[in-house]
Enzyme design. Structure first.
Site, mmCIF file in Angstrom:
data_model
loop_
_atom_site.group_PDB
_atom_site.id
_atom_site.type_symbol
_atom_site.label_atom_id
_atom_site.label_comp_id
_atom_site.label_asym_id
_atom_site.label_seq_id
_atom_site.Cartn_x
_atom_site.Cartn_y
_atom_site.Cartn_z
ATOM 1 N N TYR A 1 4.247 -6.869 16.615
ATOM 2 C CA TYR A 1 4.535 -6.104 15.393
ATOM 3 C C TYR A 1 5.373 -4.869 15.723
ATOM 4 O O TYR A 1 6.428 -4.633 15.128
ATOM 5 C CB TYR A 1 3.209 -5.712 14.719
ATOM 6 C CG TYR A 1 3.342 -4.611 13.721
ATOM 7 C CD1 TYR A 1 4.038 -4.803 12.536
ATOM 8 C CD2 TYR A 1 2.764 -3.350 13.950
ATOM 9 C CE1 TYR A 1 4.176 -3.772 11.619
ATOM 10 C CE2 TYR A 1 2.893 -2.326 13.045
ATOM 11 C CZ TYR A 1 3.600 -2.534 11.876
ATOM 12 O OH TYR A 1 3.736 -1.514 10.975
ATOM 13 N N ASP B 1 -5.574 -1.841 21.967
ATOM 14 C CA ASP B 1 -5.793 -0.538 21.330
ATOM 15 C C ASP B 1 -5.609 0.604 22.337
ATOM 16 O O ASP B 1 -6.396 0.720 23.280
ATOM 17 C CB ASP B 1 -7.231 -0.439 20.785
ATOM 18 C CG ASP B 1 -7.366 -1.004 19.391
ATOM 19 O OD1 ASP B 1 -6.335 -1.166 18.698
ATOM 20 O OD2 ASP B 1 -8.512 -1.267 18.981
ATOM 21 N N PHE C 1 -15.060 -0.907 17.904
ATOM 22 C CA PHE C 1 -14.419 -1.661 18.981
ATOM 23 C C PHE C 1 -14.308 -0.811 20.249
ATOM 24 O O PHE C 1 -13.268 -0.229 20.522
ATOM 25 C CB PHE C 1 -13.043 -2.155 18.542
ATOM 26 C CG PHE C 1 -13.077 -3.126 17.387
ATOM 27 C CD1 PHE C 1 -14.098 -4.057 17.259
ATOM 28 C CD2 PHE C 1 -12.074 -3.121 16.419
ATOM 29 C CE1 PHE C 1 -14.132 -4.961 16.202
ATOM 30 C CE2 PHE C 1 -12.088 -4.025 15.357
ATOM 31 C CZ PHE C 1 -13.121 -4.940 15.248
ATOM 32 N N ASN D 1 10.383 -12.647 9.347
ATOM 33 C CA ASN D 1 10.279 -11.819 8.128
ATOM 34 C C ASN D 1 10.774 -10.391 8.378
ATOM 35 O O ASN D 1 11.564 -9.857 7.597
ATOM 36 C CB ASN D 1 8.818 -11.799 7.643
ATOM 37 C CG ASN D 1 8.680 -11.128 6.286
ATOM 38 O OD1 ASN D 1 9.622 -11.113 5.485
ATOM 39 N ND2 ASN D 1 7.526 -10.557 6.033
ATOM 40 N N TYR E 1 0.828 -1.229 0.000
ATOM 41 C CA TYR E 1 0.000 0.000 0.000
ATOM 42 C C TYR E 1 0.859 1.276 0.000
ATOM 43 O O TYR E 1 0.783 2.087 -0.927
ATOM 44 C CB TYR E 1 -0.917 -0.071 1.223
ATOM 45 C CG TYR E 1 -1.736 1.161 1.517
ATOM 46 C CD1 TYR E 1 -2.403 1.856 0.516
ATOM 47 C CD2 TYR E 1 -1.874 1.608 2.839
ATOM 48 C CE1 TYR E 1 -3.175 2.977 0.817
ATOM 49 C CE2 TYR E 1 -2.645 2.706 3.148
ATOM 50 C CZ TYR E 1 -3.290 3.390 2.133
ATOM 51 O OH TYR E 1 -4.042 4.498 2.435
ATOM 52 N N ALA F 1 7.560 -6.008 5.031
ATOM 53 C CA ALA F 1 7.331 -6.499 6.400
ATOM 54 C C ALA F 1 5.906 -7.027 6.515
ATOM 55 O O ALA F 1 5.041 -6.645 5.727
ATOM 56 C CB ALA F 1 7.520 -5.368 7.422
ATOM 57 N N LEU G 1 -9.631 0.655 9.843
ATOM 58 C CA LEU G 1 -10.962 1.258 10.006
ATOM 59 C C LEU G 1 -11.528 1.833 8.706
ATOM 60 O O LEU G 1 -12.659 1.496 8.322
ATOM 61 C CB LEU G 1 -10.885 2.363 11.083
ATOM 62 C CG LEU G 1 -12.193 3.097 11.323
ATOM 63 C CD1 LEU G 1 -13.256 2.164 11.876
ATOM 64 C CD2 LEU G 1 -11.976 4.273 12.284
HETATM 65 N N1 UFG Z 1 -11.567 0.008 14.586
HETATM 66 C C1 UFG Z 1 -12.897 -0.286 14.794
HETATM 67 N N2 UFG Z 1 -13.473 -1.200 13.965
HETATM 68 C C2 UFG Z 1 -12.792 -1.837 12.969
HETATM 69 C C3 UFG Z 1 -11.427 -1.522 12.769
HETATM 70 C C4 UFG Z 1 -10.842 -0.587 13.610
HETATM 71 O O1 UFG Z 1 -13.556 0.253 15.690
HETATM 72 O O2 UFG Z 1 -13.372 -2.691 12.276
HETATM 73 C C5 UFG Z 1 -10.946 1.029 15.455
HETATM 74 C C6 UFG Z 1 -9.756 0.473 16.222
HETATM 75 O O3 UFG Z 1 -10.190 -0.096 17.431
HETATM 76 C C7 UFG Z 1 -8.924 1.743 16.399
HETATM 77 C C8 UFG Z 1 -9.235 2.590 15.168
HETATM 78 O O4 UFG Z 1 -10.441 2.046 14.637
HETATM 79 O O5 UFG Z 1 -9.376 2.431 17.524
HETATM 80 C C9 UFG Z 1 -8.169 2.501 14.105
HETATM 81 O O6 UFG Z 1 -7.891 1.141 13.872
HETATM 82 P P1 UFG Z 1 -6.970 0.628 12.668
HETATM 83 O O7 UFG Z 1 -6.943 -0.861 12.752
HETATM 84 O O8 UFG Z 1 -7.420 1.265 11.404
HETATM 85 O O9 UFG Z 1 -5.557 1.247 13.006
HETATM 86 P P2 UFG Z 1 -4.694 1.105 14.331
HETATM 87 O O10 UFG Z 1 -4.722 2.442 14.998
HETATM 88 O O11 UFG Z 1 -5.029 -0.077 15.146
HETATM 89 O O12 UFG Z 1 -3.317 0.719 13.659
HETATM 90 C C10 UFG Z 1 -2.446 1.667 13.197
HETATM 91 C C11 UFG Z 1 -1.582 1.088 12.086
HETATM 92 C C12 UFG Z 1 -0.758 -0.044 12.619
HETATM 93 C C13 UFG Z 1 -0.022 0.398 13.813
HETATM 94 C C14 UFG Z 1 -0.952 0.978 14.842
HETATM 95 C C15 UFG Z 1 -0.239 1.554 16.032
HETATM 96 O O13 UFG Z 1 -2.407 0.631 11.045
HETATM 97 O O14 UFG Z 1 0.159 -0.458 11.626
HETATM 98 O O15 UFG Z 1 -1.674 2.047 14.261
HETATM 99 O O16 UFG Z 1 -0.990 1.343 17.173
HETATM 100 F F1 UFG Z 1 0.625 -0.647 14.372
#
Ligand code: UFG
Length: 328
Positions: A140, A284, A207, A91, A11, A74, A189
């Site tokens: 990760y 989270d 979530f 990896n 991406y 990665a 998200l």
């Molecule tokens: N979320 C939902 N529903 C979903 C998916 C996500 O409510 O179906 C929430 C998550 O709980 C979080 C927010 O949306 O609060 C963002 O979630 P993402 O999965 O989009 O992103 P993250 O913040 O978890 O992850 C990002 C990067 C990762 C990195 C991380 C650091 O994508 O690579 O930040 O914490 F590791």
């Protein structure tokens, strides 16, 4: 002189290659295509193979005059990393070790590294700056931190200078609409919300709505993938100019809650997106927002697509035109 992009079919890698092409760089790509898509490459010379294959990397370095590497390759799924940490160490960490050794052998002395806010873990301060504590809460993030530290020692021993870019939440798609986000499985998200808008999912699961934030949902700092791409090019330029190694956060410095993201997606798409509150996702943090002052001051980075509405509009353009991702 060429730039080698590892994980270039992914991406953020593919958007960085598009930006490198726009400024006329010679681009060499290494990708094992386990997660990447060759359809995402808008140019460059692709070598399909794995960083852990020394003979393969020898060929790549011998056949090209590579002065700088941008290292994306990665595994990057937080949840998976908790179940299969060995896969991530093998990896991510061992793959980076193999790459650095080959760079050293072949005399390539500059590397820009794709790092993450996950290196911080639960933040002590908001916004987070580069001097804050790094205490990853998932495997990760731990592997990305280990990769950064490995680069530090290769710099001091072998003079391989590095710039590590710690992204917050990458989102959006290229303005041409030709490339965008296509993960399998998708866990992020914004693409999931847009899949719900397309009717590919019945709803978006939120979530947790019991965090200590204004509306109870988690807050994140969303940054446009093309702004991230620009930062990689600024970092290559800085290393080519003789700069010493450094670490920069990349985010817009403004947080949006999960509910705000869904509301903006409803208004951008004009679709009814059903949201269902579910339990918290393990690991989270409540709030992750970057201070990117350092990147602005030292790299000269100016994110130009920083409003969440524009970020979601660009993602929507991609998802609407490519509801099933890249066409194989
Ligand atoms: N979320 C939902 N529903 C979903 C998916 C996500 O409510 O179906 C929430 C998550 O709980 C979080 C927010 O949306 O609060 C963002 O979630 P993402 O999965 O989009 O992103 P993250 O913040 O978890 O992850 C990002 C990067 C990762 C990195 C991380 C650091 O994508 O690579 O930040 O914490 F590791």
């Amino acid at each position: 002189m060429a730039v080698l992009v590892t994980g270039g079919a992914g991406y953020i890698g593919s958007h960085t290659i598009a930006a490198l092409q726009e400024r006329g760089e010679e681009v060499i790509i290494v990708d094992n295509l386990q997660q990447g898509h060759k359809e995402a490459l808008l140019g460059g010379k692709l070598y399909v193979g794995d960083l852990r294959d020394g003979e393969f990397l020898d060929v790549v370095f011998k056949e090209n005059d590579i002065d700088a590497v941008i290292h994306f390759a990665a595994n990057s799924l937080v949840g998976e990393s908790m179940k299969l940490p060995g896969k991530y160490y093998h990896n991510n960490v061992y793959g980076t070790l193999c790459l650095l050794e080959k760079m050293n052998e072949h005399g390539t002395r500059k590397i820009v590294f794709s790092s993450t806010a996950a290196t911080y873990g639960e933040p002590e301060n908001v916004p987070i700056d580069e001097f804050d504590r790094t205490l990853p809460t998932n495997a990760y993030g731990e592997t990305k931190l280990a990769m950064e530290k490995m680069m530090k020692w290769f710099d001091s021993a072998h003079g391989i200078s590095y710039i590590s870019l710690r992204y917050f939440n990458a989102a959006g798609a290229h303005e041409s609409g030709r490339i965008g986000e296509d993960h399998s499985p998708e866990t992020h998200l914004i693409p999931i919300v847009l899949e719900a808008a397309l009717g590919k999912r019945p709803h978006i699961s939120v979530f947790g709505d019991d965090y200590s934030t204004a509306d109870g949902t988690c807050i994140r700092d969303y940054v446009h993938v093309s702004d991230l791409a620009d930062a990689h090019i600024l970092a290559v330029d800085k290393l080519r100019g003789g700069s010493s190694s450094s670490i920069y956060n990349l985010g817009n410095g403004r947080g949006y809650s999960v509910k705000e993201v869904i509301d903006i997606a409803r208004s951008v798409t004009g679709r009814d997106i059903k949201a269902v509150i579910e339990p918290r996702r393990e690991g989270d943090p409540a709030v992750l927002v970057a201070s990117s002052e350092r990147a602005r001051n030292e790299l000269g980075w100016k994110p130009s697509r920083s409003g969440l509405e524009d970020i979601i509009k660009s993602a929507w353009k991609w998802h609407e035109a490519n509801p099933n991702g890249y066409q194989k």
